[in-house]
Design an enzyme around this catalytic site. Structure first.
Site, short mmCIF file in Angstrom:
data_model
loop_
_atom_site.label_atom_id
_atom_site.label_comp_id
_atom_site.label_asym_id
_atom_site.label_seq_id
_atom_site.Cartn_x
_atom_site.Cartn_y
_atom_site.Cartn_z
N GLU A 120 5.63 2.39 5.01
CA GLU A 120 6.43 2.61 6.22
C GLU A 120 6.29 4.04 6.72
O GLU A 120 6.72 4.35 7.84
CB GLU A 120 7.90 2.29 5.93
CG GLU A 120 8.62 3.25 4.98
CD GLU A 120 8.35 2.96 3.50
OE1 GLU A 120 8.94 3.66 2.65
OE2 GLU A 120 7.55 2.04 3.20
N CYS B 250 -3.77 10.11 -6.48
CA CYS B 250 -3.51 9.69 -7.85
C CYS B 250 -4.61 10.16 -8.78
O CYS B 250 -4.45 10.17 -10.00
CB CYS B 250 -3.36 8.17 -7.94
SG CYS B 250 -4.86 7.26 -7.54
N PHE C 29 1.45 5.65 0.76
CA PHE C 29 1.30 6.52 1.93
C PHE C 29 0.09 7.41 1.85
O PHE C 29 -0.40 7.89 2.87
CB PHE C 29 2.55 7.40 2.10
CG PHE C 29 2.64 8.55 1.11
CD1 PHE C 29 1.98 9.75 1.35
CD2 PHE C 29 3.38 8.43 -0.05
CE1 PHE C 29 2.04 10.80 0.43
CE2 PHE C 29 3.46 9.46 -0.97
CZ PHE C 29 2.79 10.65 -0.73
N GLU D 154 4.31 13.75 -12.93
CA GLU D 154 3.28 13.82 -11.89
C GLU D 154 3.88 14.56 -10.70
O GLU D 154 4.83 14.08 -10.07
CB GLU D 154 2.83 12.42 -11.47
CG GLU D 154 1.72 12.45 -10.44
CD GLU D 154 1.28 11.06 -10.00
OE1 GLU D 154 0.11 10.91 -9.63
OE2 GLU D 154 2.12 10.13 -10.03
N ALA E 169 0.82 -1.21 0.00
CA ALA E 169 0.00 0.00 0.00
C ALA E 169 0.86 1.26 0.00
O ALA E 169 1.99 1.27 0.50
CB ALA E 169 -0.93 -0.01 1.21
N LYS F 32 1.70 -5.23 3.40
CA LYS F 32 2.77 -4.30 3.76
C LYS F 32 2.26 -2.87 3.57
O LYS F 32 2.22 -2.36 2.46
CB LYS F 32 4.02 -4.51 2.90
CG LYS F 32 5.26 -3.76 3.46
CD LYS F 32 6.33 -3.52 2.44
CE LYS F 32 6.13 -2.24 1.68
NZ LYS F 32 6.23 -1.00 2.52
N SER G 257 3.97 4.60 -6.89
CA SER G 257 4.69 5.33 -7.93
C SER G 257 4.98 4.46 -9.15
O SER G 257 4.97 3.23 -9.08
CB SER G 257 6.01 5.87 -7.37
OG SER G 257 6.92 4.80 -7.14
#
Length: 532
Positions: free
Chosen positions: A211, A316, A184, A416, A182, A208, A261
């Protein structure tokens, strides 16, 4: 309301919420975070201290104070997570659809109960405003609600009497151990796009979270346990590239879901596919909003402002590019005035319209891309790069920024930006706008603002983009429809959400069976037939 003593006595996996939470007002004070704790792993329905010697500091984006430390999970811990999921799959895959549905109903209710608390944690770790964080949780909750329809979603097909005494049945079965990686920017919504659908289809999952903000995922795991899901059906690991490589290479993991990304997504897709896994990757975007002269001016500009600068542009599906057709170029000064009126502040503060971006590195990249536009001939008509928020001088704040006179060959258009920056282009006709959109490699979303039905139909037909909004600036579908970004915005064969998600997390098994009529023996029963 939760008192200070109660809050500080919570388990370590909730230390990311160490601030005074006033849930009745859904507020969290990002300035009262105390000494950082350590985020735990979630394995076999237990919150486990990692034995790693490598830790990642997680900073509150509004203050850059350390909130918690996130472990880089060791190889043995990741292997233990997979072993747990493999063991759980043996019985979980044989559980009834009704059993899994009932657990989803329970999870749905628990998320509703705790949605303000989860949103407060999102604000603390990710930085978005509390109202936006609440939307983050709500859109994830809608996916859980959609999963409650699994008895109809997972229906197969059958044809009786395809030949004499012969029937054909086709039905969907789970894959095995799945994985989710996943991003942030939606710490609650994206994990909820992944593990509920995987589980309700009969799979188990290694998750996951980012972090940078794993707290929401850890709070959701507490609810998974409270709902009564068996140990091992979902396990959580943490880390950076080491954890990603483990997921891509482990032979027991059958599929990978990723949002993030371009660079990471392409790497995961290639490496995962090379190792025989089913992979879906939602990648970057450059979403255009096309404004026709007949569009209602006030509502169009309001929608542009919200879609471009909401969540500090870290979506996004943010509307990061405005295409003004013909005389609508004269609306730009009014757009600037609306953007200027937006309030930049820490996400927990009353009246905040946008909070900080996720990190100092992200802010630096945003500012560099804005500067590149200025150097290439564009005009920065509203510059938020030097915004200072009183009381949060160390935060990663970028104010609303508008760049006009942008051309398609400029770096600020091609990249982007992922920040509160709106680049503006001007064209003569809608056909020119469509050409601009189709020549851009991305295909996540686009929007047209108009009062003309024929123009809207023509735009829908000609724009080569997976998701189109007509007078809707961020056309993200509800969970019963699939998220259908296309071209360079997606890698894979089955999309997130909707029926496509069920397809991704299942494989088809087809049975051809013959029962000869002359071999049948029928015994009677007076009992009421009961389905179990």
């Amino acid at each position: 309301k939760i008192g200070r003593v109660q809050l500080f006595n919570m388990p370590n996996y909730l230390l990311t919420c160490r601030a005074l939470l006033k849930f009745s007002h859904a507020r969290i004070s990002s300035t009262t975070a105390l000494s950082a704790g350590k985020t735990k792993l979630f394995i076999d329905n237990e919150f486990v201290d990692s034995k790693t010697d490598k830790w990642i500091d997680l900073h509150n984006p509004a203050t850059n104070e350390v909130v918690t430390m996130v472990p880089e999970t060791t190889q043995s811990e990741m292997q233990a997570a997979v072993a747990s999921s493999l063991k759980a799959f043996e019985s979980w895959s044989e559980s009834t659809v009704l059993t899994r549905q009932q657990l989803m109903f329970k999870l749905q209710n628990l998320i509703k109960r705790d949605q303000d608390k989860i949103a407060a944690n999102v604000t603390l770790e990710q930085g978005k405003t509390l109202s936006d964080a609440a939307g983050d949780v709500m859109r994830g909750l809608q996916m859980v609600e959609h999963c409650c329809s699994i008895p109809s979603l997972q229906l197969g097909e059958t044809l009786q009497g395809i030949a004499k005494d012969m029937d054909l049945i086709s039905y969907r079965v789970p894959l095995g151990v799945t994985a989710g990686i996943a991003p942030f920017n939606f710490p609650a919504m994206i994990p909820l796009w992944m593990f509920p659908m995987s589980l309700v289809c009969g799979n188990t999952m290694i998750l996951k979270p980012s972090e940078r903000d794993p707290g929401a995922t850890m709070m959701l795991m507490d609810l998974v346990r409270e709902a009564g899901f068996p140990p091992g059906v979902v396990n959580v690991i943490h880390g950076k590239q080491g954890a990603v490589n483990f997921i891509c290479e482990n032979p027991d993991i059958k599929s990978i879901s990723f949002v993030g990304s371009d660079t990471a997504g392409k790497y995961i897709y290639e490496k995962g596919c090379h190792n025989g896994k089913r992979v879906q990757c939602n990648l970057g975007a450059k979403n255009h909003g096309v404004i026709l002269p007949d569009a209602p001016k006030e509502s169009t500009l309001n929608q542009l402002t919200g879609a471009a600068f909401g969540a500090a542009g870290q979506r996004c599906m943010a509307l990061s590019t405005a295409v003004f057709v013909g005389e609508t170029r004269d609306w730009i000064p009014d757009l600037i005035a609306k953007a200027k009126a937006l309030k930049v502040n820490a996400g927990d503060q009353a009246g905040a319209d946008l909070g900080p971006v996720i990190s100092p590195q992200s802010k630096e990249r945003i500012c560099k891309l804005v500067e590149s536009g200025a150097k290439q001939g564009a005009k920065v008509v509203l510059d938020g790069r030097d915004v200072v928020v009183p009381g949060y001088e160390k935060g990663n704040f970028v104010g609303p920024t508008i760049v006009t006179g942008v051309q398609p060959d400029m770096e600020c258009y091609k990249e982007e930006i992922f920040g509160p920056v709106l680049v503006c282009l001007e064209v003569d006709t809608m056909e020119d706008a469509v050409d601009l959109i189709n020549n851009n490699p991305y295909g996540n979303g686009t929007a047209l603002f108009t009062q003309s039905g024929p123009a809207a139909r023509r735009f829908i037909s000609k724009a080569n983009v997976g998701q189109i909004g007509i007078n809707v600036p961020i056309p993200v579908p509800l969970s019963m429809f699939s998220f259908t970004g296309s071209r360079a915005s997606f890698l894979g064969d089955a999309n997130f959400l909707g029926k496509q998600a069920v397809n991704f997390y299942t494989q088809i098994k087809t049975v051809t069976q013959m029962w000869r009529a002359e071999d049948s023996v029928v015994s009677g029963s007076t009992s009421m037939p009961v389905m179990r």
